[in-house]
Design an enzyme around this catalytic site. Structure first.
Site, PDB file in Angstrom:
ATOM      1  N   CYS A 181      25.667   8.915 -12.333  1.00 29.51           N
ATOM      2  CA  CYS A 181      24.330   8.519 -11.873  1.00 29.51           C
ATOM      3  C   CYS A 181      24.196   8.757 -10.365  1.00 29.51           C
ATOM      4  O   CYS A 181      24.250   9.883  -9.904  1.00 29.51           O
ATOM      5  CB  CYS A 181      24.068   7.071 -12.273  1.00 29.51           C
ATOM      6  SG  CYS A 181      22.331   6.619 -12.126  1.00 29.51           S
ATOM      7  N   TYR A 182      24.068   7.722  -9.563  1.00 36.44           N
ATOM      8  CA  TYR A 182      23.974   7.909  -8.105  1.00 36.44           C
ATOM      9  C   TYR A 182      25.156   8.732  -7.593  1.00 36.44           C
ATOM     10  O   TYR A 182      25.005   9.578  -6.710  1.00 36.44           O
ATOM     11  CB  TYR A 182      23.936   6.546  -7.404  1.00 36.44           C
ATOM     12  CG  TYR A 182      23.772   6.633  -5.903  1.00 36.44           C
ATOM     13  CD1 TYR A 182      22.507   6.626  -5.328  1.00 36.44           C
ATOM     14  CD2 TYR A 182      24.885   6.737  -5.064  1.00 36.44           C
ATOM     15  CE1 TYR A 182      22.351   6.713  -3.951  1.00 36.44           C
ATOM     16  CE2 TYR A 182      24.737   6.837  -3.692  1.00 36.44           C
ATOM     17  CZ  TYR A 182      23.467   6.830  -3.139  1.00 36.44           C
ATOM     18  OH  TYR A 182      23.326   6.924  -1.781  1.00 36.44           O
ATOM     19  N   HIS A 191      24.959   6.854 -18.247  1.00 36.74           N
ATOM     20  CA  HIS A 191      26.040   5.869 -18.087  1.00 36.74           C
ATOM     21  C   HIS A 191      26.991   5.910 -19.283  1.00 36.74           C
ATOM     22  O   HIS A 191      26.633   5.458 -20.362  1.00 36.74           O
ATOM     23  CB  HIS A 191      25.441   4.463 -17.926  1.00 36.74           C
ATOM     24  CG  HIS A 191      24.796   4.296 -16.593  1.00 36.74           C
ATOM     25  ND1 HIS A 191      25.473   3.822 -15.504  1.00 36.74           N
ATOM     26  CD2 HIS A 191      23.544   4.613 -16.158  1.00 36.74           C
ATOM     27  CE1 HIS A 191      24.666   3.822 -14.462  1.00 36.74           C
ATOM     28  NE2 HIS A 191      23.490   4.302 -14.830  1.00 36.74           N
ATOM     29  N   GLU A 199      29.627   4.176 -19.692  1.00 33.61           N
ATOM     30  CA  GLU A 199      30.330   2.913 -19.878  1.00 33.61           C
ATOM     31  C   GLU A 199      29.606   1.929 -20.785  1.00 33.61           C
ATOM     32  O   GLU A 199      30.208   0.974 -21.250  1.00 33.61           O
ATOM     33  CB  GLU A 199      30.602   2.264 -18.505  1.00 33.61           C
ATOM     34  CG  GLU A 199      29.370   1.748 -17.752  1.00 33.61           C
ATOM     35  CD  GLU A 199      28.596   2.848 -16.993  1.00 33.61           C
ATOM     36  OE1 GLU A 199      28.857   4.037 -17.235  1.00 33.61           O
ATOM     37  OE2 GLU A 199      27.715   2.494 -16.189  1.00 33.61           O
ATOM     38  N   LYS A 259      39.083 -10.658 -16.988  1.00 34.21           N
ATOM     39  CA  LYS A 259      39.239 -11.809 -17.882  1.00 34.21           C
ATOM     40  C   LYS A 259      39.755 -11.416 -19.277  1.00 34.21           C
ATOM     41  O   LYS A 259      40.672 -12.033 -19.813  1.00 34.21           O
ATOM     42  CB  LYS A 259      37.882 -12.515 -18.020  1.00 34.21           C
ATOM     43  CG  LYS A 259      37.920 -13.793 -18.792  1.00 34.21           C
ATOM     44  CD  LYS A 259      38.127 -14.918 -17.833  1.00 34.21           C
ATOM     45  CE  LYS A 259      38.101 -16.261 -18.483  1.00 34.21           C
ATOM     46  NZ  LYS A 259      38.215 -17.325 -17.469  1.00 34.21           N
ATOM     47  N   ASP A 266      43.017 -18.931 -17.376  1.00 33.56           N
ATOM     48  CA  ASP A 266      43.569 -18.272 -16.193  1.00 33.56           C
ATOM     49  C   ASP A 266      44.809 -18.994 -15.664  1.00 33.56           C
ATOM     50  O   ASP A 266      45.857 -18.380 -15.460  1.00 33.56           O
ATOM     51  CB  ASP A 266      42.524 -18.166 -15.082  1.00 33.56           C
ATOM     52  CG  ASP A 266      41.242 -17.534 -15.573  1.00 33.56           C
ATOM     53  OD1 ASP A 266      41.314 -16.829 -16.596  1.00 33.56           O
ATOM     54  OD2 ASP A 266      40.194 -17.743 -14.958  1.00 33.56           O
ATOM     55  N   GLY A 285      24.383   3.409  -8.370  1.00 33.20           N
ATOM     56  CA  GLY A 285      23.969   2.497  -7.309  1.00 33.20           C
ATOM     57  C   GLY A 285      22.461   2.406  -7.271  1.00 33.20           C
ATOM     58  O   GLY A 285      21.765   3.284  -7.807  1.00 33.20           O
TER      59      GLY A 285
END
Ligand code: XMP
Length: 506
Positions: free
Chosen positions: A75-76, A162, A164, A360, A220, A48
């Site tokens: 992290c945060y 991170h 990710e 998506k 979609d 964050g």
């Protein structure tokens, strides 16, 4: 996953799913009961932007660490955990942003099997200097004396970097260790597992009711329609409104796929004349959008009435829309969507939204699984108002639409032939309506239209970069457009990123 406002939160949630574990992203302040009701196997606290010491920093409720499930702070999230359990976090003299080197001090469980030195991606100013009692410090980096911690007894883990992002090459392994090891998850979830679940859900919800779906040709609405058709067959009718602002051949493709191939009941409405009559004389972008949106709703409602006013409406809402409008937990709206060319929320239908839980790229996987052809699965986004917002600075006329359609056809043909279609977020043409330029063609003076070529790369359309198309390709596109479309005598390239531009010109 609890979101403390990190820019990568959605990405973490997606990575967890790629590891084979279903994840949901909720605001950090979601009531404890909401979390317990979901019976999670583990909790991830995201990064964050705040400093844990700032007054309005989002707090970590200590009860979250006592749910009896493993918790990973990133992290945060790690700093908030450390602070709440009596460790020391301080503002470092220098921040640590971007690529960094991680040195493993003691691999413990979380970093077991990883190299002693590895790259990682950092983005922080506050730093953990002392882990809380009971924790082991597992790694450090040049600016972070404590970059990874764990307390296996209590099932609490933290990493400053991170995992990710692709710049942390061992990030996925660390997430997998947490999910499969600490949380004991089976790592076998896949987007396709949503298919059976949704089919059962839709059947239970709809019973023998009638359902209508506005099909646009986009991925979609196409995937949502196919899923619903799998569940309830011919109780579903799709309505495809051709507003005359489609690209060349687009309507035929949708009809061929759904009506002919999938045998989905489909009403195709040729509303070109109606739309063009309404748009006559209108040049202002917002006015155009409003007219197109309102007319779309009128046509759709007329068709629904002819079908005996079905009770249910299928919408292709995605998980990112759900998160951005508050995660389905009543939290503040972060972003409102422009939904021109779609349907307003106050229609008198009950909504069926089978893709509400999917990102998506996962919708694309489900589409492939359901047999949707690649050209629909991988279709670039196309705005609801269609070519109507690509004829700029003047009136929309059939003649101008045809010129733009021909130019668009050439562009797409060349982009696909060059193998670039999937690499680009969007590639399209814009026609400045009232601009003519002088040229010389076949020894004669010409006075023709200009076509603007716009091609962008992007991850989510919030920001975009203009695509560096190869010169030879641009040359081919330009000469084909001028040779094949008599009304065009000049081609230009848009080299504006977003921001400061938007992707569309209107
Ligand atoms: P902008 O131009 O705002 O576009 O950078 C961001 C993305 O949204 C698409 N777009 C629309 N989609 N109805 C839609 O369904 C609209 O009115 C609309 N306007 C823009 C645009 O193509 C891009 O992908």
């Amino acid at each position: 996953m609890l979101d403390f406002g990190g820019q990568y939160s959605q990405l973490i949630a997606r990575r967890v799913r790629e590891c084979g574990v279903f994840s949901e992203l909720l605001p950090h302040h979601v009531p404890l009961e909401e979390i317990k009701r979901r019976k999670p196997r583990g909790l991830i606290l995201s990064g964050g932007p705040a400093s844990v010491y700032s007054e309005d920093a989002p707090r970590l409720r200590p009860e979250l660490l006592e749910l009896g499930i493993p918790v990973l702070g990133i992290c945060y999230g790690m700093q908030a955990m450390v602070l709440s359990l009596g460790g020391r976090v301080e503002a470092a003299e220098v921040g640590e942003f971007g690529r960094s080197r991680l040195t493993v001090i003691e691999p413990g469980c979380l970093l077991a099997g990883l190299p002693a030195e590895q790259a990682c991606w950092m983005s922080h100013r506050d730093t953990v200097f002392q882990p809380p009692p009971g924790f082991t410090a597992l790694a450090s980096s040049s600016e972070s004396p404590v970059a990874a911690i764990e307390d296996v007894q209590r099932g609490l883990y933290g990493i400053q970097f991170h995992p990710e992002v692709v710049h942390t090459p061992h990030g996925t392994e660390i997430l997998t260790t947490f999910l499969g090891g600490a949380c004991g998850c089976d790592l076998d979830w896949s987007p396709a597992s949503v298919i059976d679940e949704q089919i059962a859900d839709i059947r239970a919800r709809v019973g023998d009711g009638r359902v209508v779906c506005g099909l646009s040709g986009g991925v979609d609405s196409s995937v949502a329609a196919l899923l619903v058709h799998r569940a309830i067959g011919d109780q579903l009718t799709c309505v495809f409104v051709d507003h005359g602002l489609m690209r060349k051949g687009e309507g035929d493709q949708v009809i061929a796929a759904f009506r002919d191939h999938f045998k989905v009941p489909l009403v195709a409405v040729d509303a070109e004349e109606r739309f063009l009559a309404r748009l006559a004389g209108i040049t202002e972008p917002e006015a155009k959008r409003k007219v197109i949106g309102a007319e779309f709703i009128r046509v759709f409602e007329e068709e629904a009435a002819k079908l005996g006013d079905p009770k249910f409406l299928v919408q292709g809402t995605l998980y990112s829309d759900v998160i951005e409008s508050g995660g389905g937990t009543g939290a503040a709206t972060i972003k409102s969507h422009h939904n021109v060319g779609g349907l307003p929320e106050d229609l008198r239908f009950d909504l069926v939204e089978p893709l509400r839980g999917l990102f998506k790229d996962e919708v694309r996987q489900v589409g492939s699984e359901l047999g949707l052809p690649d050209r629909l699965v991988w279709r670039q986004p196309f705005p609801g108002p269609g070519l109507g917002i690509r004829i700029v600075g003047g009136e929309i006329t059939k003649e101008r639409l045809d010129i733009l359609r021909d130019a668009d056809w050439v562009l797409m043909d060349e982009i696909k032939a060059a193998g670039l279609y999937r690499n680009l977020w969007q590639s399209f043409c814009v026609l400045p309506a009232d601009v003519r330029t002088v040229g010389v063609q076949g020894d004669e003076r010409s006075y023709g239209h200009v076509i603007v070529v716009r091609a962008v790369t992007s991850d989510d359309a919030m920001t975009a970069d203009w695509a560096r198309l190869p010169y030879d390709l641009i040359e081919k596109i330009s000469s084909r457009m001028i040779n094949e479309i008599p009304a065009v005598n000049r081609v230009v390239l848009d080299v504006t990123s977003k921001p400061p531009g938007t992707i569309e010109w209107e």
